[in-house]
Design a protein around this motif. Structure first.
Motif, PDB file in Angstrom:
ATOM      1  N   GLY A  27      29.319 -77.206 121.292  1.00 58.73           N
ATOM      2  CA  GLY A  27      28.591 -76.814 122.283  1.00 58.73           C
ATOM      3  C   GLY A  27      26.962 -76.590 122.327  1.00 58.73           C
ATOM      4  N   LEU A  28      26.714 -75.964 120.904  1.00 57.36           N
ATOM      5  CA  LEU A  28      25.303 -75.748 120.981  1.00 57.36           C
ATOM      6  C   LEU A  28      24.298 -76.919 121.287  1.00 57.36           C
ATOM      7  N   GLY A  29      24.746 -78.045 120.945  1.00 56.85           N
ATOM      8  CA  GLY A  29      24.120 -79.358 121.265  1.00 56.85           C
ATOM      9  C   GLY A  29      23.009 -79.684 120.169  1.00 56.85           C
ATOM     10  N   ALA A  30      23.077 -79.327 118.903  1.00 59.28           N
ATOM     11  CA  ALA A  30      22.337 -80.029 117.761  1.00 59.28           C
ATOM     12  C   ALA A  30      22.920 -81.382 117.568  1.00 59.28           C
ATOM     13  N   PRO A  31      22.306 -82.228 117.155  1.00 59.71           N
ATOM     14  CA  PRO A  31      22.932 -83.390 116.773  1.00 59.71           C
ATOM     15  C   PRO A  31      23.700 -83.626 115.558  1.00 59.71           C
ATOM     16  N   VAL A  32      23.503 -82.634 114.623  1.00 53.98           N
ATOM     17  CA  VAL A  32      24.021 -82.583 113.184  1.00 53.98           C
ATOM     18  C   VAL A  32      24.054 -81.130 112.839  1.00 53.98           C
ATOM     19  N   GLN A  73      14.444 -83.723 103.235  1.00 53.12           N
ATOM     20  CA  GLN A  73      13.592 -83.123 104.393  1.00 53.12           C
ATOM     21  C   GLN A  73      14.428 -82.719 105.463  1.00 53.12           C
ATOM     22  N   VAL A  74      15.635 -82.027 105.202  1.00 50.64           N
ATOM     23  CA  VAL A  74      16.588 -81.647 106.199  1.00 50.64           C
ATOM     24  C   VAL A  74      16.164 -80.669 107.242  1.00 50.64           C
ATOM     25  N   GLY A  75      14.795 -80.049 107.112  1.00 49.10           N
ATOM     26  CA  GLY A  75      14.258 -79.428 108.335  1.00 49.10           C
ATOM     27  C   GLY A  75      14.027 -79.895 109.561  1.00 49.10           C
ATOM     28  N   LEU A  76      14.179 -81.415 109.385  1.00 48.64           N
ATOM     29  CA  LEU A  76      14.224 -82.194 110.855  1.00 48.64           C
ATOM     30  C   LEU A  76      15.659 -81.861 111.767  1.00 48.64           C
ATOM     31  N   LEU A  77      16.581 -81.707 110.906  1.00 48.70           N
ATOM     32  CA  LEU A  77      17.855 -81.219 111.539  1.00 48.70           C
ATOM     33  C   LEU A  77      18.043 -79.755 111.769  1.00 48.70           C
ATOM     34  N   ALA A  78      17.464 -79.153 110.651  1.00 51.79           N
ATOM     35  CA  ALA A  78      17.587 -77.712 110.865  1.00 51.79           C
ATOM     36  C   ALA A  78      16.974 -77.244 112.152  1.00 51.79           C
ATOM     37  N   ALA A  79      15.669 -77.942 112.563  1.00 57.11           N
ATOM     38  CA  ALA A  79      14.765 -77.454 113.846  1.00 57.11           C
ATOM     39  C   ALA A  79      15.845 -77.539 114.993  1.00 57.11           C
ATOM     40  N   ALA A  80      16.616 -78.764 114.989  1.00 53.93           N
ATOM     41  CA  ALA A  80      17.360 -78.748 115.997  1.00 53.93           C
ATOM     42  C   ALA A  80      18.292 -77.436 116.294  1.00 53.93           C
ATOM     43  N   GLY A  81      18.914 -77.039 114.990  1.00 55.85           N
ATOM     44  CA  GLY A  81      19.740 -76.007 115.141  1.00 55.85           C
ATOM     45  C   GLY A  81      19.336 -74.698 115.590  1.00 55.85           C
ATOM     46  N   LEU A  82      17.866 -74.331 115.034  1.00 60.43           N
ATOM     47  CA  LEU A  82      16.935 -73.295 115.460  1.00 60.43           C
ATOM     48  C   LEU A  82      16.788 -73.390 116.974  1.00 60.43           C
ATOM     49  N   HIS A  83      16.559 -74.475 117.429  1.00 61.05           N
ATOM     50  CA  HIS A  83      16.223 -74.743 118.859  1.00 61.05           C
ATOM     51  C   HIS A  83      17.312 -74.465 119.762  1.00 61.05           C
ATOM     52  N   ALA A  84      18.616 -74.957 119.257  1.00 59.09           N
ATOM     53  CA  ALA A  84      19.841 -75.008 119.881  1.00 59.09           C
ATOM     54  C   ALA A  84      20.329 -73.506 119.960  1.00 59.09           C
ATOM     55  N   LEU A  85      20.150 -72.471 118.922  1.00 56.64           N
ATOM     56  CA  LEU A  85      20.265 -71.073 118.945  1.00 56.64           C
ATOM     57  C   LEU A  85      19.726 -70.549 119.804  1.00 56.64           C
ATOM     58  N   GLU A  86      18.111 -70.799 119.866  1.00 58.00           N
ATOM     59  CA  GLU A  86      17.331 -70.032 120.725  1.00 58.00           C
ATOM     60  C   GLU A  86      17.485 -70.449 122.124  1.00 58.00           C
ATOM     61  N   HIS A  87      17.813 -71.731 122.393  1.00 59.51           N
ATOM     62  CA  HIS A  87      17.714 -72.125 124.014  1.00 59.51           C
ATOM     63  C   HIS A  87      19.090 -72.626 124.598  1.00 59.51           C
ATOM     64  N   HIS A  88      20.237 -72.726 123.866  1.00 58.17           N
ATOM     65  CA  HIS A  88      21.379 -73.236 124.226  1.00 58.17           C
ATOM     66  C   HIS A  88      22.401 -72.292 124.174  1.00 58.17           C
ATOM     67  N   ARG A  89      22.511 -71.284 123.331  1.00 57.07           N
ATOM     68  CA  ARG A  89      23.605 -70.447 123.150  1.00 57.07           C
ATOM     69  C   ARG A  89      24.134 -69.842 124.208  1.00 57.07           C
ATOM     70  N   ASP A  90      23.223 -69.153 125.364  1.00 54.10           N
ATOM     71  CA  ASP A  90      23.575 -68.434 126.339  1.00 54.10           C
ATOM     72  C   ASP A  90      24.269 -69.309 127.423  1.00 54.10           C
ATOM     73  N   ASP A  91      23.875 -70.704 127.376  1.00 53.05           N
ATOM     74  CA  ASP A  91      24.215 -71.664 128.224  1.00 53.05           C
ATOM     75  C   ASP A  91      25.642 -71.881 128.259  1.00 53.05           C
ATOM     76  N   LEU A  92      26.524 -71.578 127.277  1.00 52.15           N
ATOM     77  CA  LEU A  92      27.974 -72.046 126.778  1.00 52.15           C
ATOM     78  C   LEU A  92      28.711 -71.196 128.016  1.00 52.15           C
ATOM     79  N   ALA A  93      28.186 -70.101 128.635  1.00 50.44           N
ATOM     80  CA  ALA A  93      28.749 -69.753 129.763  1.00 50.44           C
ATOM     81  C   ALA A  93      29.151 -70.567 130.961  1.00 50.44           C
ATOM     82  N   VAL A  94      28.035 -71.581 130.962  1.00 50.42           N
ATOM     83  CA  VAL A  94      28.301 -72.625 132.068  1.00 50.42           C
ATOM     84  C   VAL A  94      29.261 -73.300 132.026  1.00 50.42           C
ATOM     85  N   ASP A  95      29.411 -73.812 130.466  1.00 49.04           N
ATOM     86  CA  ASP A  95      30.405 -74.608 130.280  1.00 49.04           C
ATOM     87  C   ASP A  95      31.985 -74.162 130.306  1.00 49.04           C
ATOM     88  N   HIS A  96      31.857 -72.748 130.246  1.00 46.12           N
ATOM     89  CA  HIS A  96      33.436 -72.175 130.306  1.00 46.12           C
ATOM     90  C   HIS A  96      33.562 -71.973 131.916  1.00 46.12           C
TER      91      HIS A  96
END
Ligand SMILES: *Cc1c(COP(=O)(O)O)cnc(C)c1O
Length: 340
Positions: free
Chosen positions: A200-205, A232-255
């Motif tokens: 649900g956090l929405g990172a690709p990997v 150079q896995v930072g490309l993927l890690a950046a998606a995870g950081l973005h997801a934690l910062e911007h998507h985590r609270d939105d999970l309430a909408v999914d619920h």
């Protein structure tokens, strides 16, 4: 097509793609990727553990944990419907020579007594119990959030018997959002925790394994052994950081959307579901008079994708790419398809 099969279907947003493109990178096999390092620090901090390791998938996170806590001939105590026992290609047996002692829970819940009864005395002729693994939220049970007092009681049993304690926290974010209990408190009883960024956090990997520094260093070695040392896995890690910062609270909408979906399904003839049992973003519903596979095919024709989970049981999952309008459209399509 309204695709309710899984929350892994989330696509990276434009903002996430920009964060990925801008990521500072290095060779992570040399532990020199600054973005992977930052993601590991952020997740370790959020989960209140010493160290973290970015891994390619939730299966890898869980299987590294199984390896860390066991040797060949050992046993993992877990709930019968759990991911480790059902959806990891028998990896614990195939890779590590470890067997699973599965215990039938009640809608994903185990009691301390259930676990205590499943831990063998440890005579030399028996499999040696080494670790208890719980799953929060419990996927197959329908996104069920474990009761924290149960977790604490199970921890006491595991500790008393000298066993390690692992949490498959693929959707620990959902458990935290649903209960209002911070992630770090939910996972405090566990030695190791595997969490997914790609649901649900929405990172690709990506997933992250957290635990004590010494164990996580060892996990780095086994990750490499499995071919999980990425460069150079930072490309993927950046998606995870973005997801934690911007998507985590939105999970309430999914619920909210999952509850809306369940309430709608409950009023469709031929469908059996209790909306009060929907705690997070997963809706398990029954079609008592039909085969689940037949319903999957029929709904597909009507433009709705769901997954068959048992003979008469289907799973629908909400995620950030689906809005309330999609849920309402899906309900209309399901009602029509099942009336036909
Ligand atoms: C999705 C999931 C995993 C890991 O899955 P991957 O596809 O390997 O990332 C582990 N546990 C649970 C409960 C899951 O739902």
């Amino acid at each position: 097509m309204i695709d309710l099969r899984s929350d892994t279907l989330t696509r990276p947003t434009d903002a996430m793609r920009r964060a990925m493109a801008a990521a500072e990178v290095g060779d992570d096999v040399f532990s020199e990727d600054p973005t992977a390092i930052r993601l590991q620090e952020v997740v370790a901090e959020r989960l209140g553990k010493e160290a973290a390791l970015f891994v390619s998938s939730g299966v890898m996170g869980n299987q590294l944990a199984v390896r860390l806590h066991t040797r060949p001939g050992d046993e993992v105590v877990c709930e019968a419907g759990c991911h480790i026992a059902n959806y990891e290609s028998a990896a614990s047996a195939a890779l590590w020579g470890v067997q699973l002692r599965t215990v039938e829970g009640s809608r994903g819940h185990l009691s301390a007594a259930d676990v205590e009864n499943a831990i063998r005395p440890g005579h030399y002729w028996e499999p040696q119990p080494r670790v208890v693994a719980l799953e929060n939220t419990h996927n197959k049970a329908g996104g069920v959030v474990l009761r924290h007092p149960d977790v604490l009681a199970i921890e006491r049993v595991a500790r008393a018997r000298g066993l390690a304690f692992h949490c498959d926290g693929a959707r620990i974010w959902n458990a935290s959002v649903a209960t209002g209990i911070p992630e770090r408190d939910l996972v405090a009883p566990f030695d190791t925790v595997s969490v997914c960024l790609s649901k649900g956090l929405g990172a690709p990997v990506g997933s992250v394994l957290v635990g004590p520094t010494e164990l996580i260093s060892e996990a780095r070695r086994y990750r490499k052994m499995l071919g999980g040392g990425m460069r150079q896995v930072g490309l993927l890690a950046a998606a995870g950081l973005h997801a934690l910062e911007h998507h985590r609270d939105d999970l309430a909408v999914d619920h909210e959307n999952a509850r809306r979906l369940a309430s709608g399904l409950a009023s469709i003839r031929g469908v059996s579901v209790d909306p009060d049992r929907v705690e997070t973003n997963i809706v398990m519903f029954d079609v008592p008079d039909r085969a689940a596979t037949e319903v999957v095919a029929r709904l597909k024709e009507a433009g709705v994708l769901v997954a068959a989970f048992a003979r008469h049981t289907l799973r629908a999952v909400t995620y950030r790419d689906l809005g309330r309008a999609d849920i309402d459209a899906a309900l209309i399509a399901v009602a029509r398809a099942l009336a036909a």
